[in-house]
Write an enzyme that holds these catalytic residues in place. Structure first.
Site, PDB file in Angstrom:
ATOM      1  N   ASP A 120      -6.661  -3.269   3.185  1.00 60.12           N
ATOM      2  CA  ASP A 120      -5.474  -2.637   3.790  1.00 60.12           C
ATOM      3  C   ASP A 120      -5.337  -2.939   5.275  1.00 60.12           C
ATOM      4  O   ASP A 120      -4.990  -2.063   6.075  1.00 60.12           O
ATOM      5  CB  ASP A 120      -5.503  -1.109   3.563  1.00 60.12           C
ATOM      6  CG  ASP A 120      -5.588  -0.763   2.097  1.00 60.12           C
ATOM      7  OD1 ASP A 120      -5.049  -1.514   1.271  1.00 60.12           O
ATOM      8  OD2 ASP A 120      -6.211   0.263   1.770  1.00 60.12           O
ATOM      9  N   HIS A 164       0.869  -1.179   0.000  1.00 64.03           N
ATOM     10  CA  HIS A 164       0.000   0.000   0.000  1.00 64.03           C
ATOM     11  C   HIS A 164       0.905   1.228   0.000  1.00 64.03           C
ATOM     12  O   HIS A 164       1.912   1.244   0.715  1.00 64.03           O
ATOM     13  CB  HIS A 164      -0.897  -0.034   1.257  1.00 64.03           C
ATOM     14  CG  HIS A 164      -1.870   1.095   1.293  1.00 64.03           C
ATOM     15  ND1 HIS A 164      -3.007   1.113   0.522  1.00 64.03           N
ATOM     16  CD2 HIS A 164      -1.868   2.266   1.987  1.00 64.03           C
ATOM     17  CE1 HIS A 164      -3.669   2.245   0.746  1.00 64.03           C
ATOM     18  NE2 HIS A 164      -2.998   2.959   1.628  1.00 64.03           N
TER      19      HIS A 164
HETATM   20  C1  GRF Z   1       1.000   1.044  -6.139  1.00 60.87           C
HETATM   21  O1  GRF Z   1       1.129   2.366  -5.722  1.00 60.87           O
HETATM   22  C2  GRF Z   1       0.641   0.167  -4.958  1.00 60.87           C
HETATM   23  O2  GRF Z   1       1.114   0.639  -3.743  1.00 60.87           O
HETATM   24  C3  GRF Z   1      -0.848   0.212  -4.938  1.00 60.87           C
HETATM   25  O3  GRF Z   1      -1.234   0.308  -6.287  1.00 60.87           O
HETATM   26  C4  GRF Z   1      -0.178   0.851  -7.074  1.00 60.87           C
HETATM   27  C5  GRF Z   1       0.083  -0.138  -8.159  1.00 60.87           C
HETATM   28  O4  GRF Z   1       0.956   0.320  -9.108  1.00 60.87           O
HETATM   29  N1  GRF Z   1      -1.395  -0.887  -4.191  1.00 60.87           N
HETATM   30  P1  GRF Z   1       1.500  -0.662 -10.220  1.00 60.87           P
HETATM   31  O5  GRF Z   1       0.303  -1.230 -10.973  1.00 60.87           O
HETATM   32  O6  GRF Z   1       2.300  -1.744  -9.549  1.00 60.87           O
HETATM   33  O7  GRF Z   1       2.337   0.189 -11.114  1.00 60.87           O
END
Ligand code: GRF
Length: 233
Positions: A150, A109
């Site tokens: 979360d 997260h």
């Molecule tokens: C990331 O910021 C992660 O923390 C959140 O969603 C976003 C995903 O980004 N859970 P990506 O698809 O891995 O580029």
């Protein structure tokens, strides 16, 4: 030795998926795990292209966006992963699945939890909430997954500074860089059985021996990896 099987669940660009794939490739023959499945809740997203480029089976899970696709539980039963790594997957995981993968399903997260998480807290909204709260630090939180958004035992948090004048994109970029350094070694460590969640919901074998110091955005990746290695158990 048999390598652990990792499934990655994504809903977006898949940059964390790519970071995991790159990390495993860089470990080479010494790696303890492989990504054997990418599952997404929607078609036409970057994560599917990244999977295709590496010949990793990719499937779409049932959701409002794909009502005819098979449910996640069925897909996981078929591909039998040892570990499930969420990387920007936006669907709530059914309790039956989180129970089945107790201690074997994790998420990253992009902000401190529980303060900036929960239902509807994803993408730019998270970073806007951090900025609106005048928080001076944010940063990725990696945690085991339970049946609430979360929620679940924290594995590691890397504090990342919030600078005056940051907008959500500037903050997201800084945090994403920390995610890409932090998440892959944790996914690998969980798959290798080096991070263990007890039945009481607490870590019996933690990932870190000491909290991570503030992330230095001016440092290069090699230096930041060194900082992470120093804090590891
Ligand atoms: C990331 O910021 C992660 O923390 C959140 O969603 C976003 C995903 O980004 N859970 P990506 O698809 O891995 O580029």
């Amino acid at each position: 030795m048999r390598r652990a099987r990792i499934a990655v669940l994504a809903s977006g660009g898949g940059s964390n998926l790519q970071a995991v794939l790159d990390y495993l490739a860089q470990l080479g023959e010494s790696r303890s795990a492989d990504v054997v499945l990418v599952a997404t809740d929607r078609a036409q997203i970057g994560a599917l292209d990244r999977a295709a480029r590496q010949n990793i089976p990719a499937v779409i899970t049932r959701s409002r966006l794909a009502p005819d696709a098979p449910p996640l539980a069925e897909i996981l039963a078929h591909h039998a992963p040892d570990v499930v790594a969420l990387a920007g997957y936006l669907q709530l995981i059914p309790a039956s699945v989180t129970r089945q993968f107790h201690g074997r399903m994790l998420n990253v997260h992009p902000a401190p939890l529980p303060d900036f998480g929960g239902r509807g807290m994803y993408g730019a909204r998270v970073h806007r909430a951090v900025i609106a709260a005048h928080a001076t630090q944010s940063g990725p939180t990696v945690h085991f997954v339970d049946d609430q958004y979360d929620h679940g035992a924290e594995i590691a948090h890397w504090p990342v500074p919030v600078f005056p004048g940051d907008d959500d994109r500037a903050l997201a970029d800084r945090v994403l860089r920390a995610e890409h350094l932090l998440y892959p070694p944790i996914v690998h460590a969980v798959a290798a059985g080096e991070v263990v969640l007890g039945s009481d919901g607490r870590l019996t074998t933690p990932f870190l021996k000491s909290p991570l110091p503030m992330f230095d955005p001016a440092a290069d990746d090699a230096t930041l990896r060194g900082v992470l290695d120093n804090a590891r158990r």
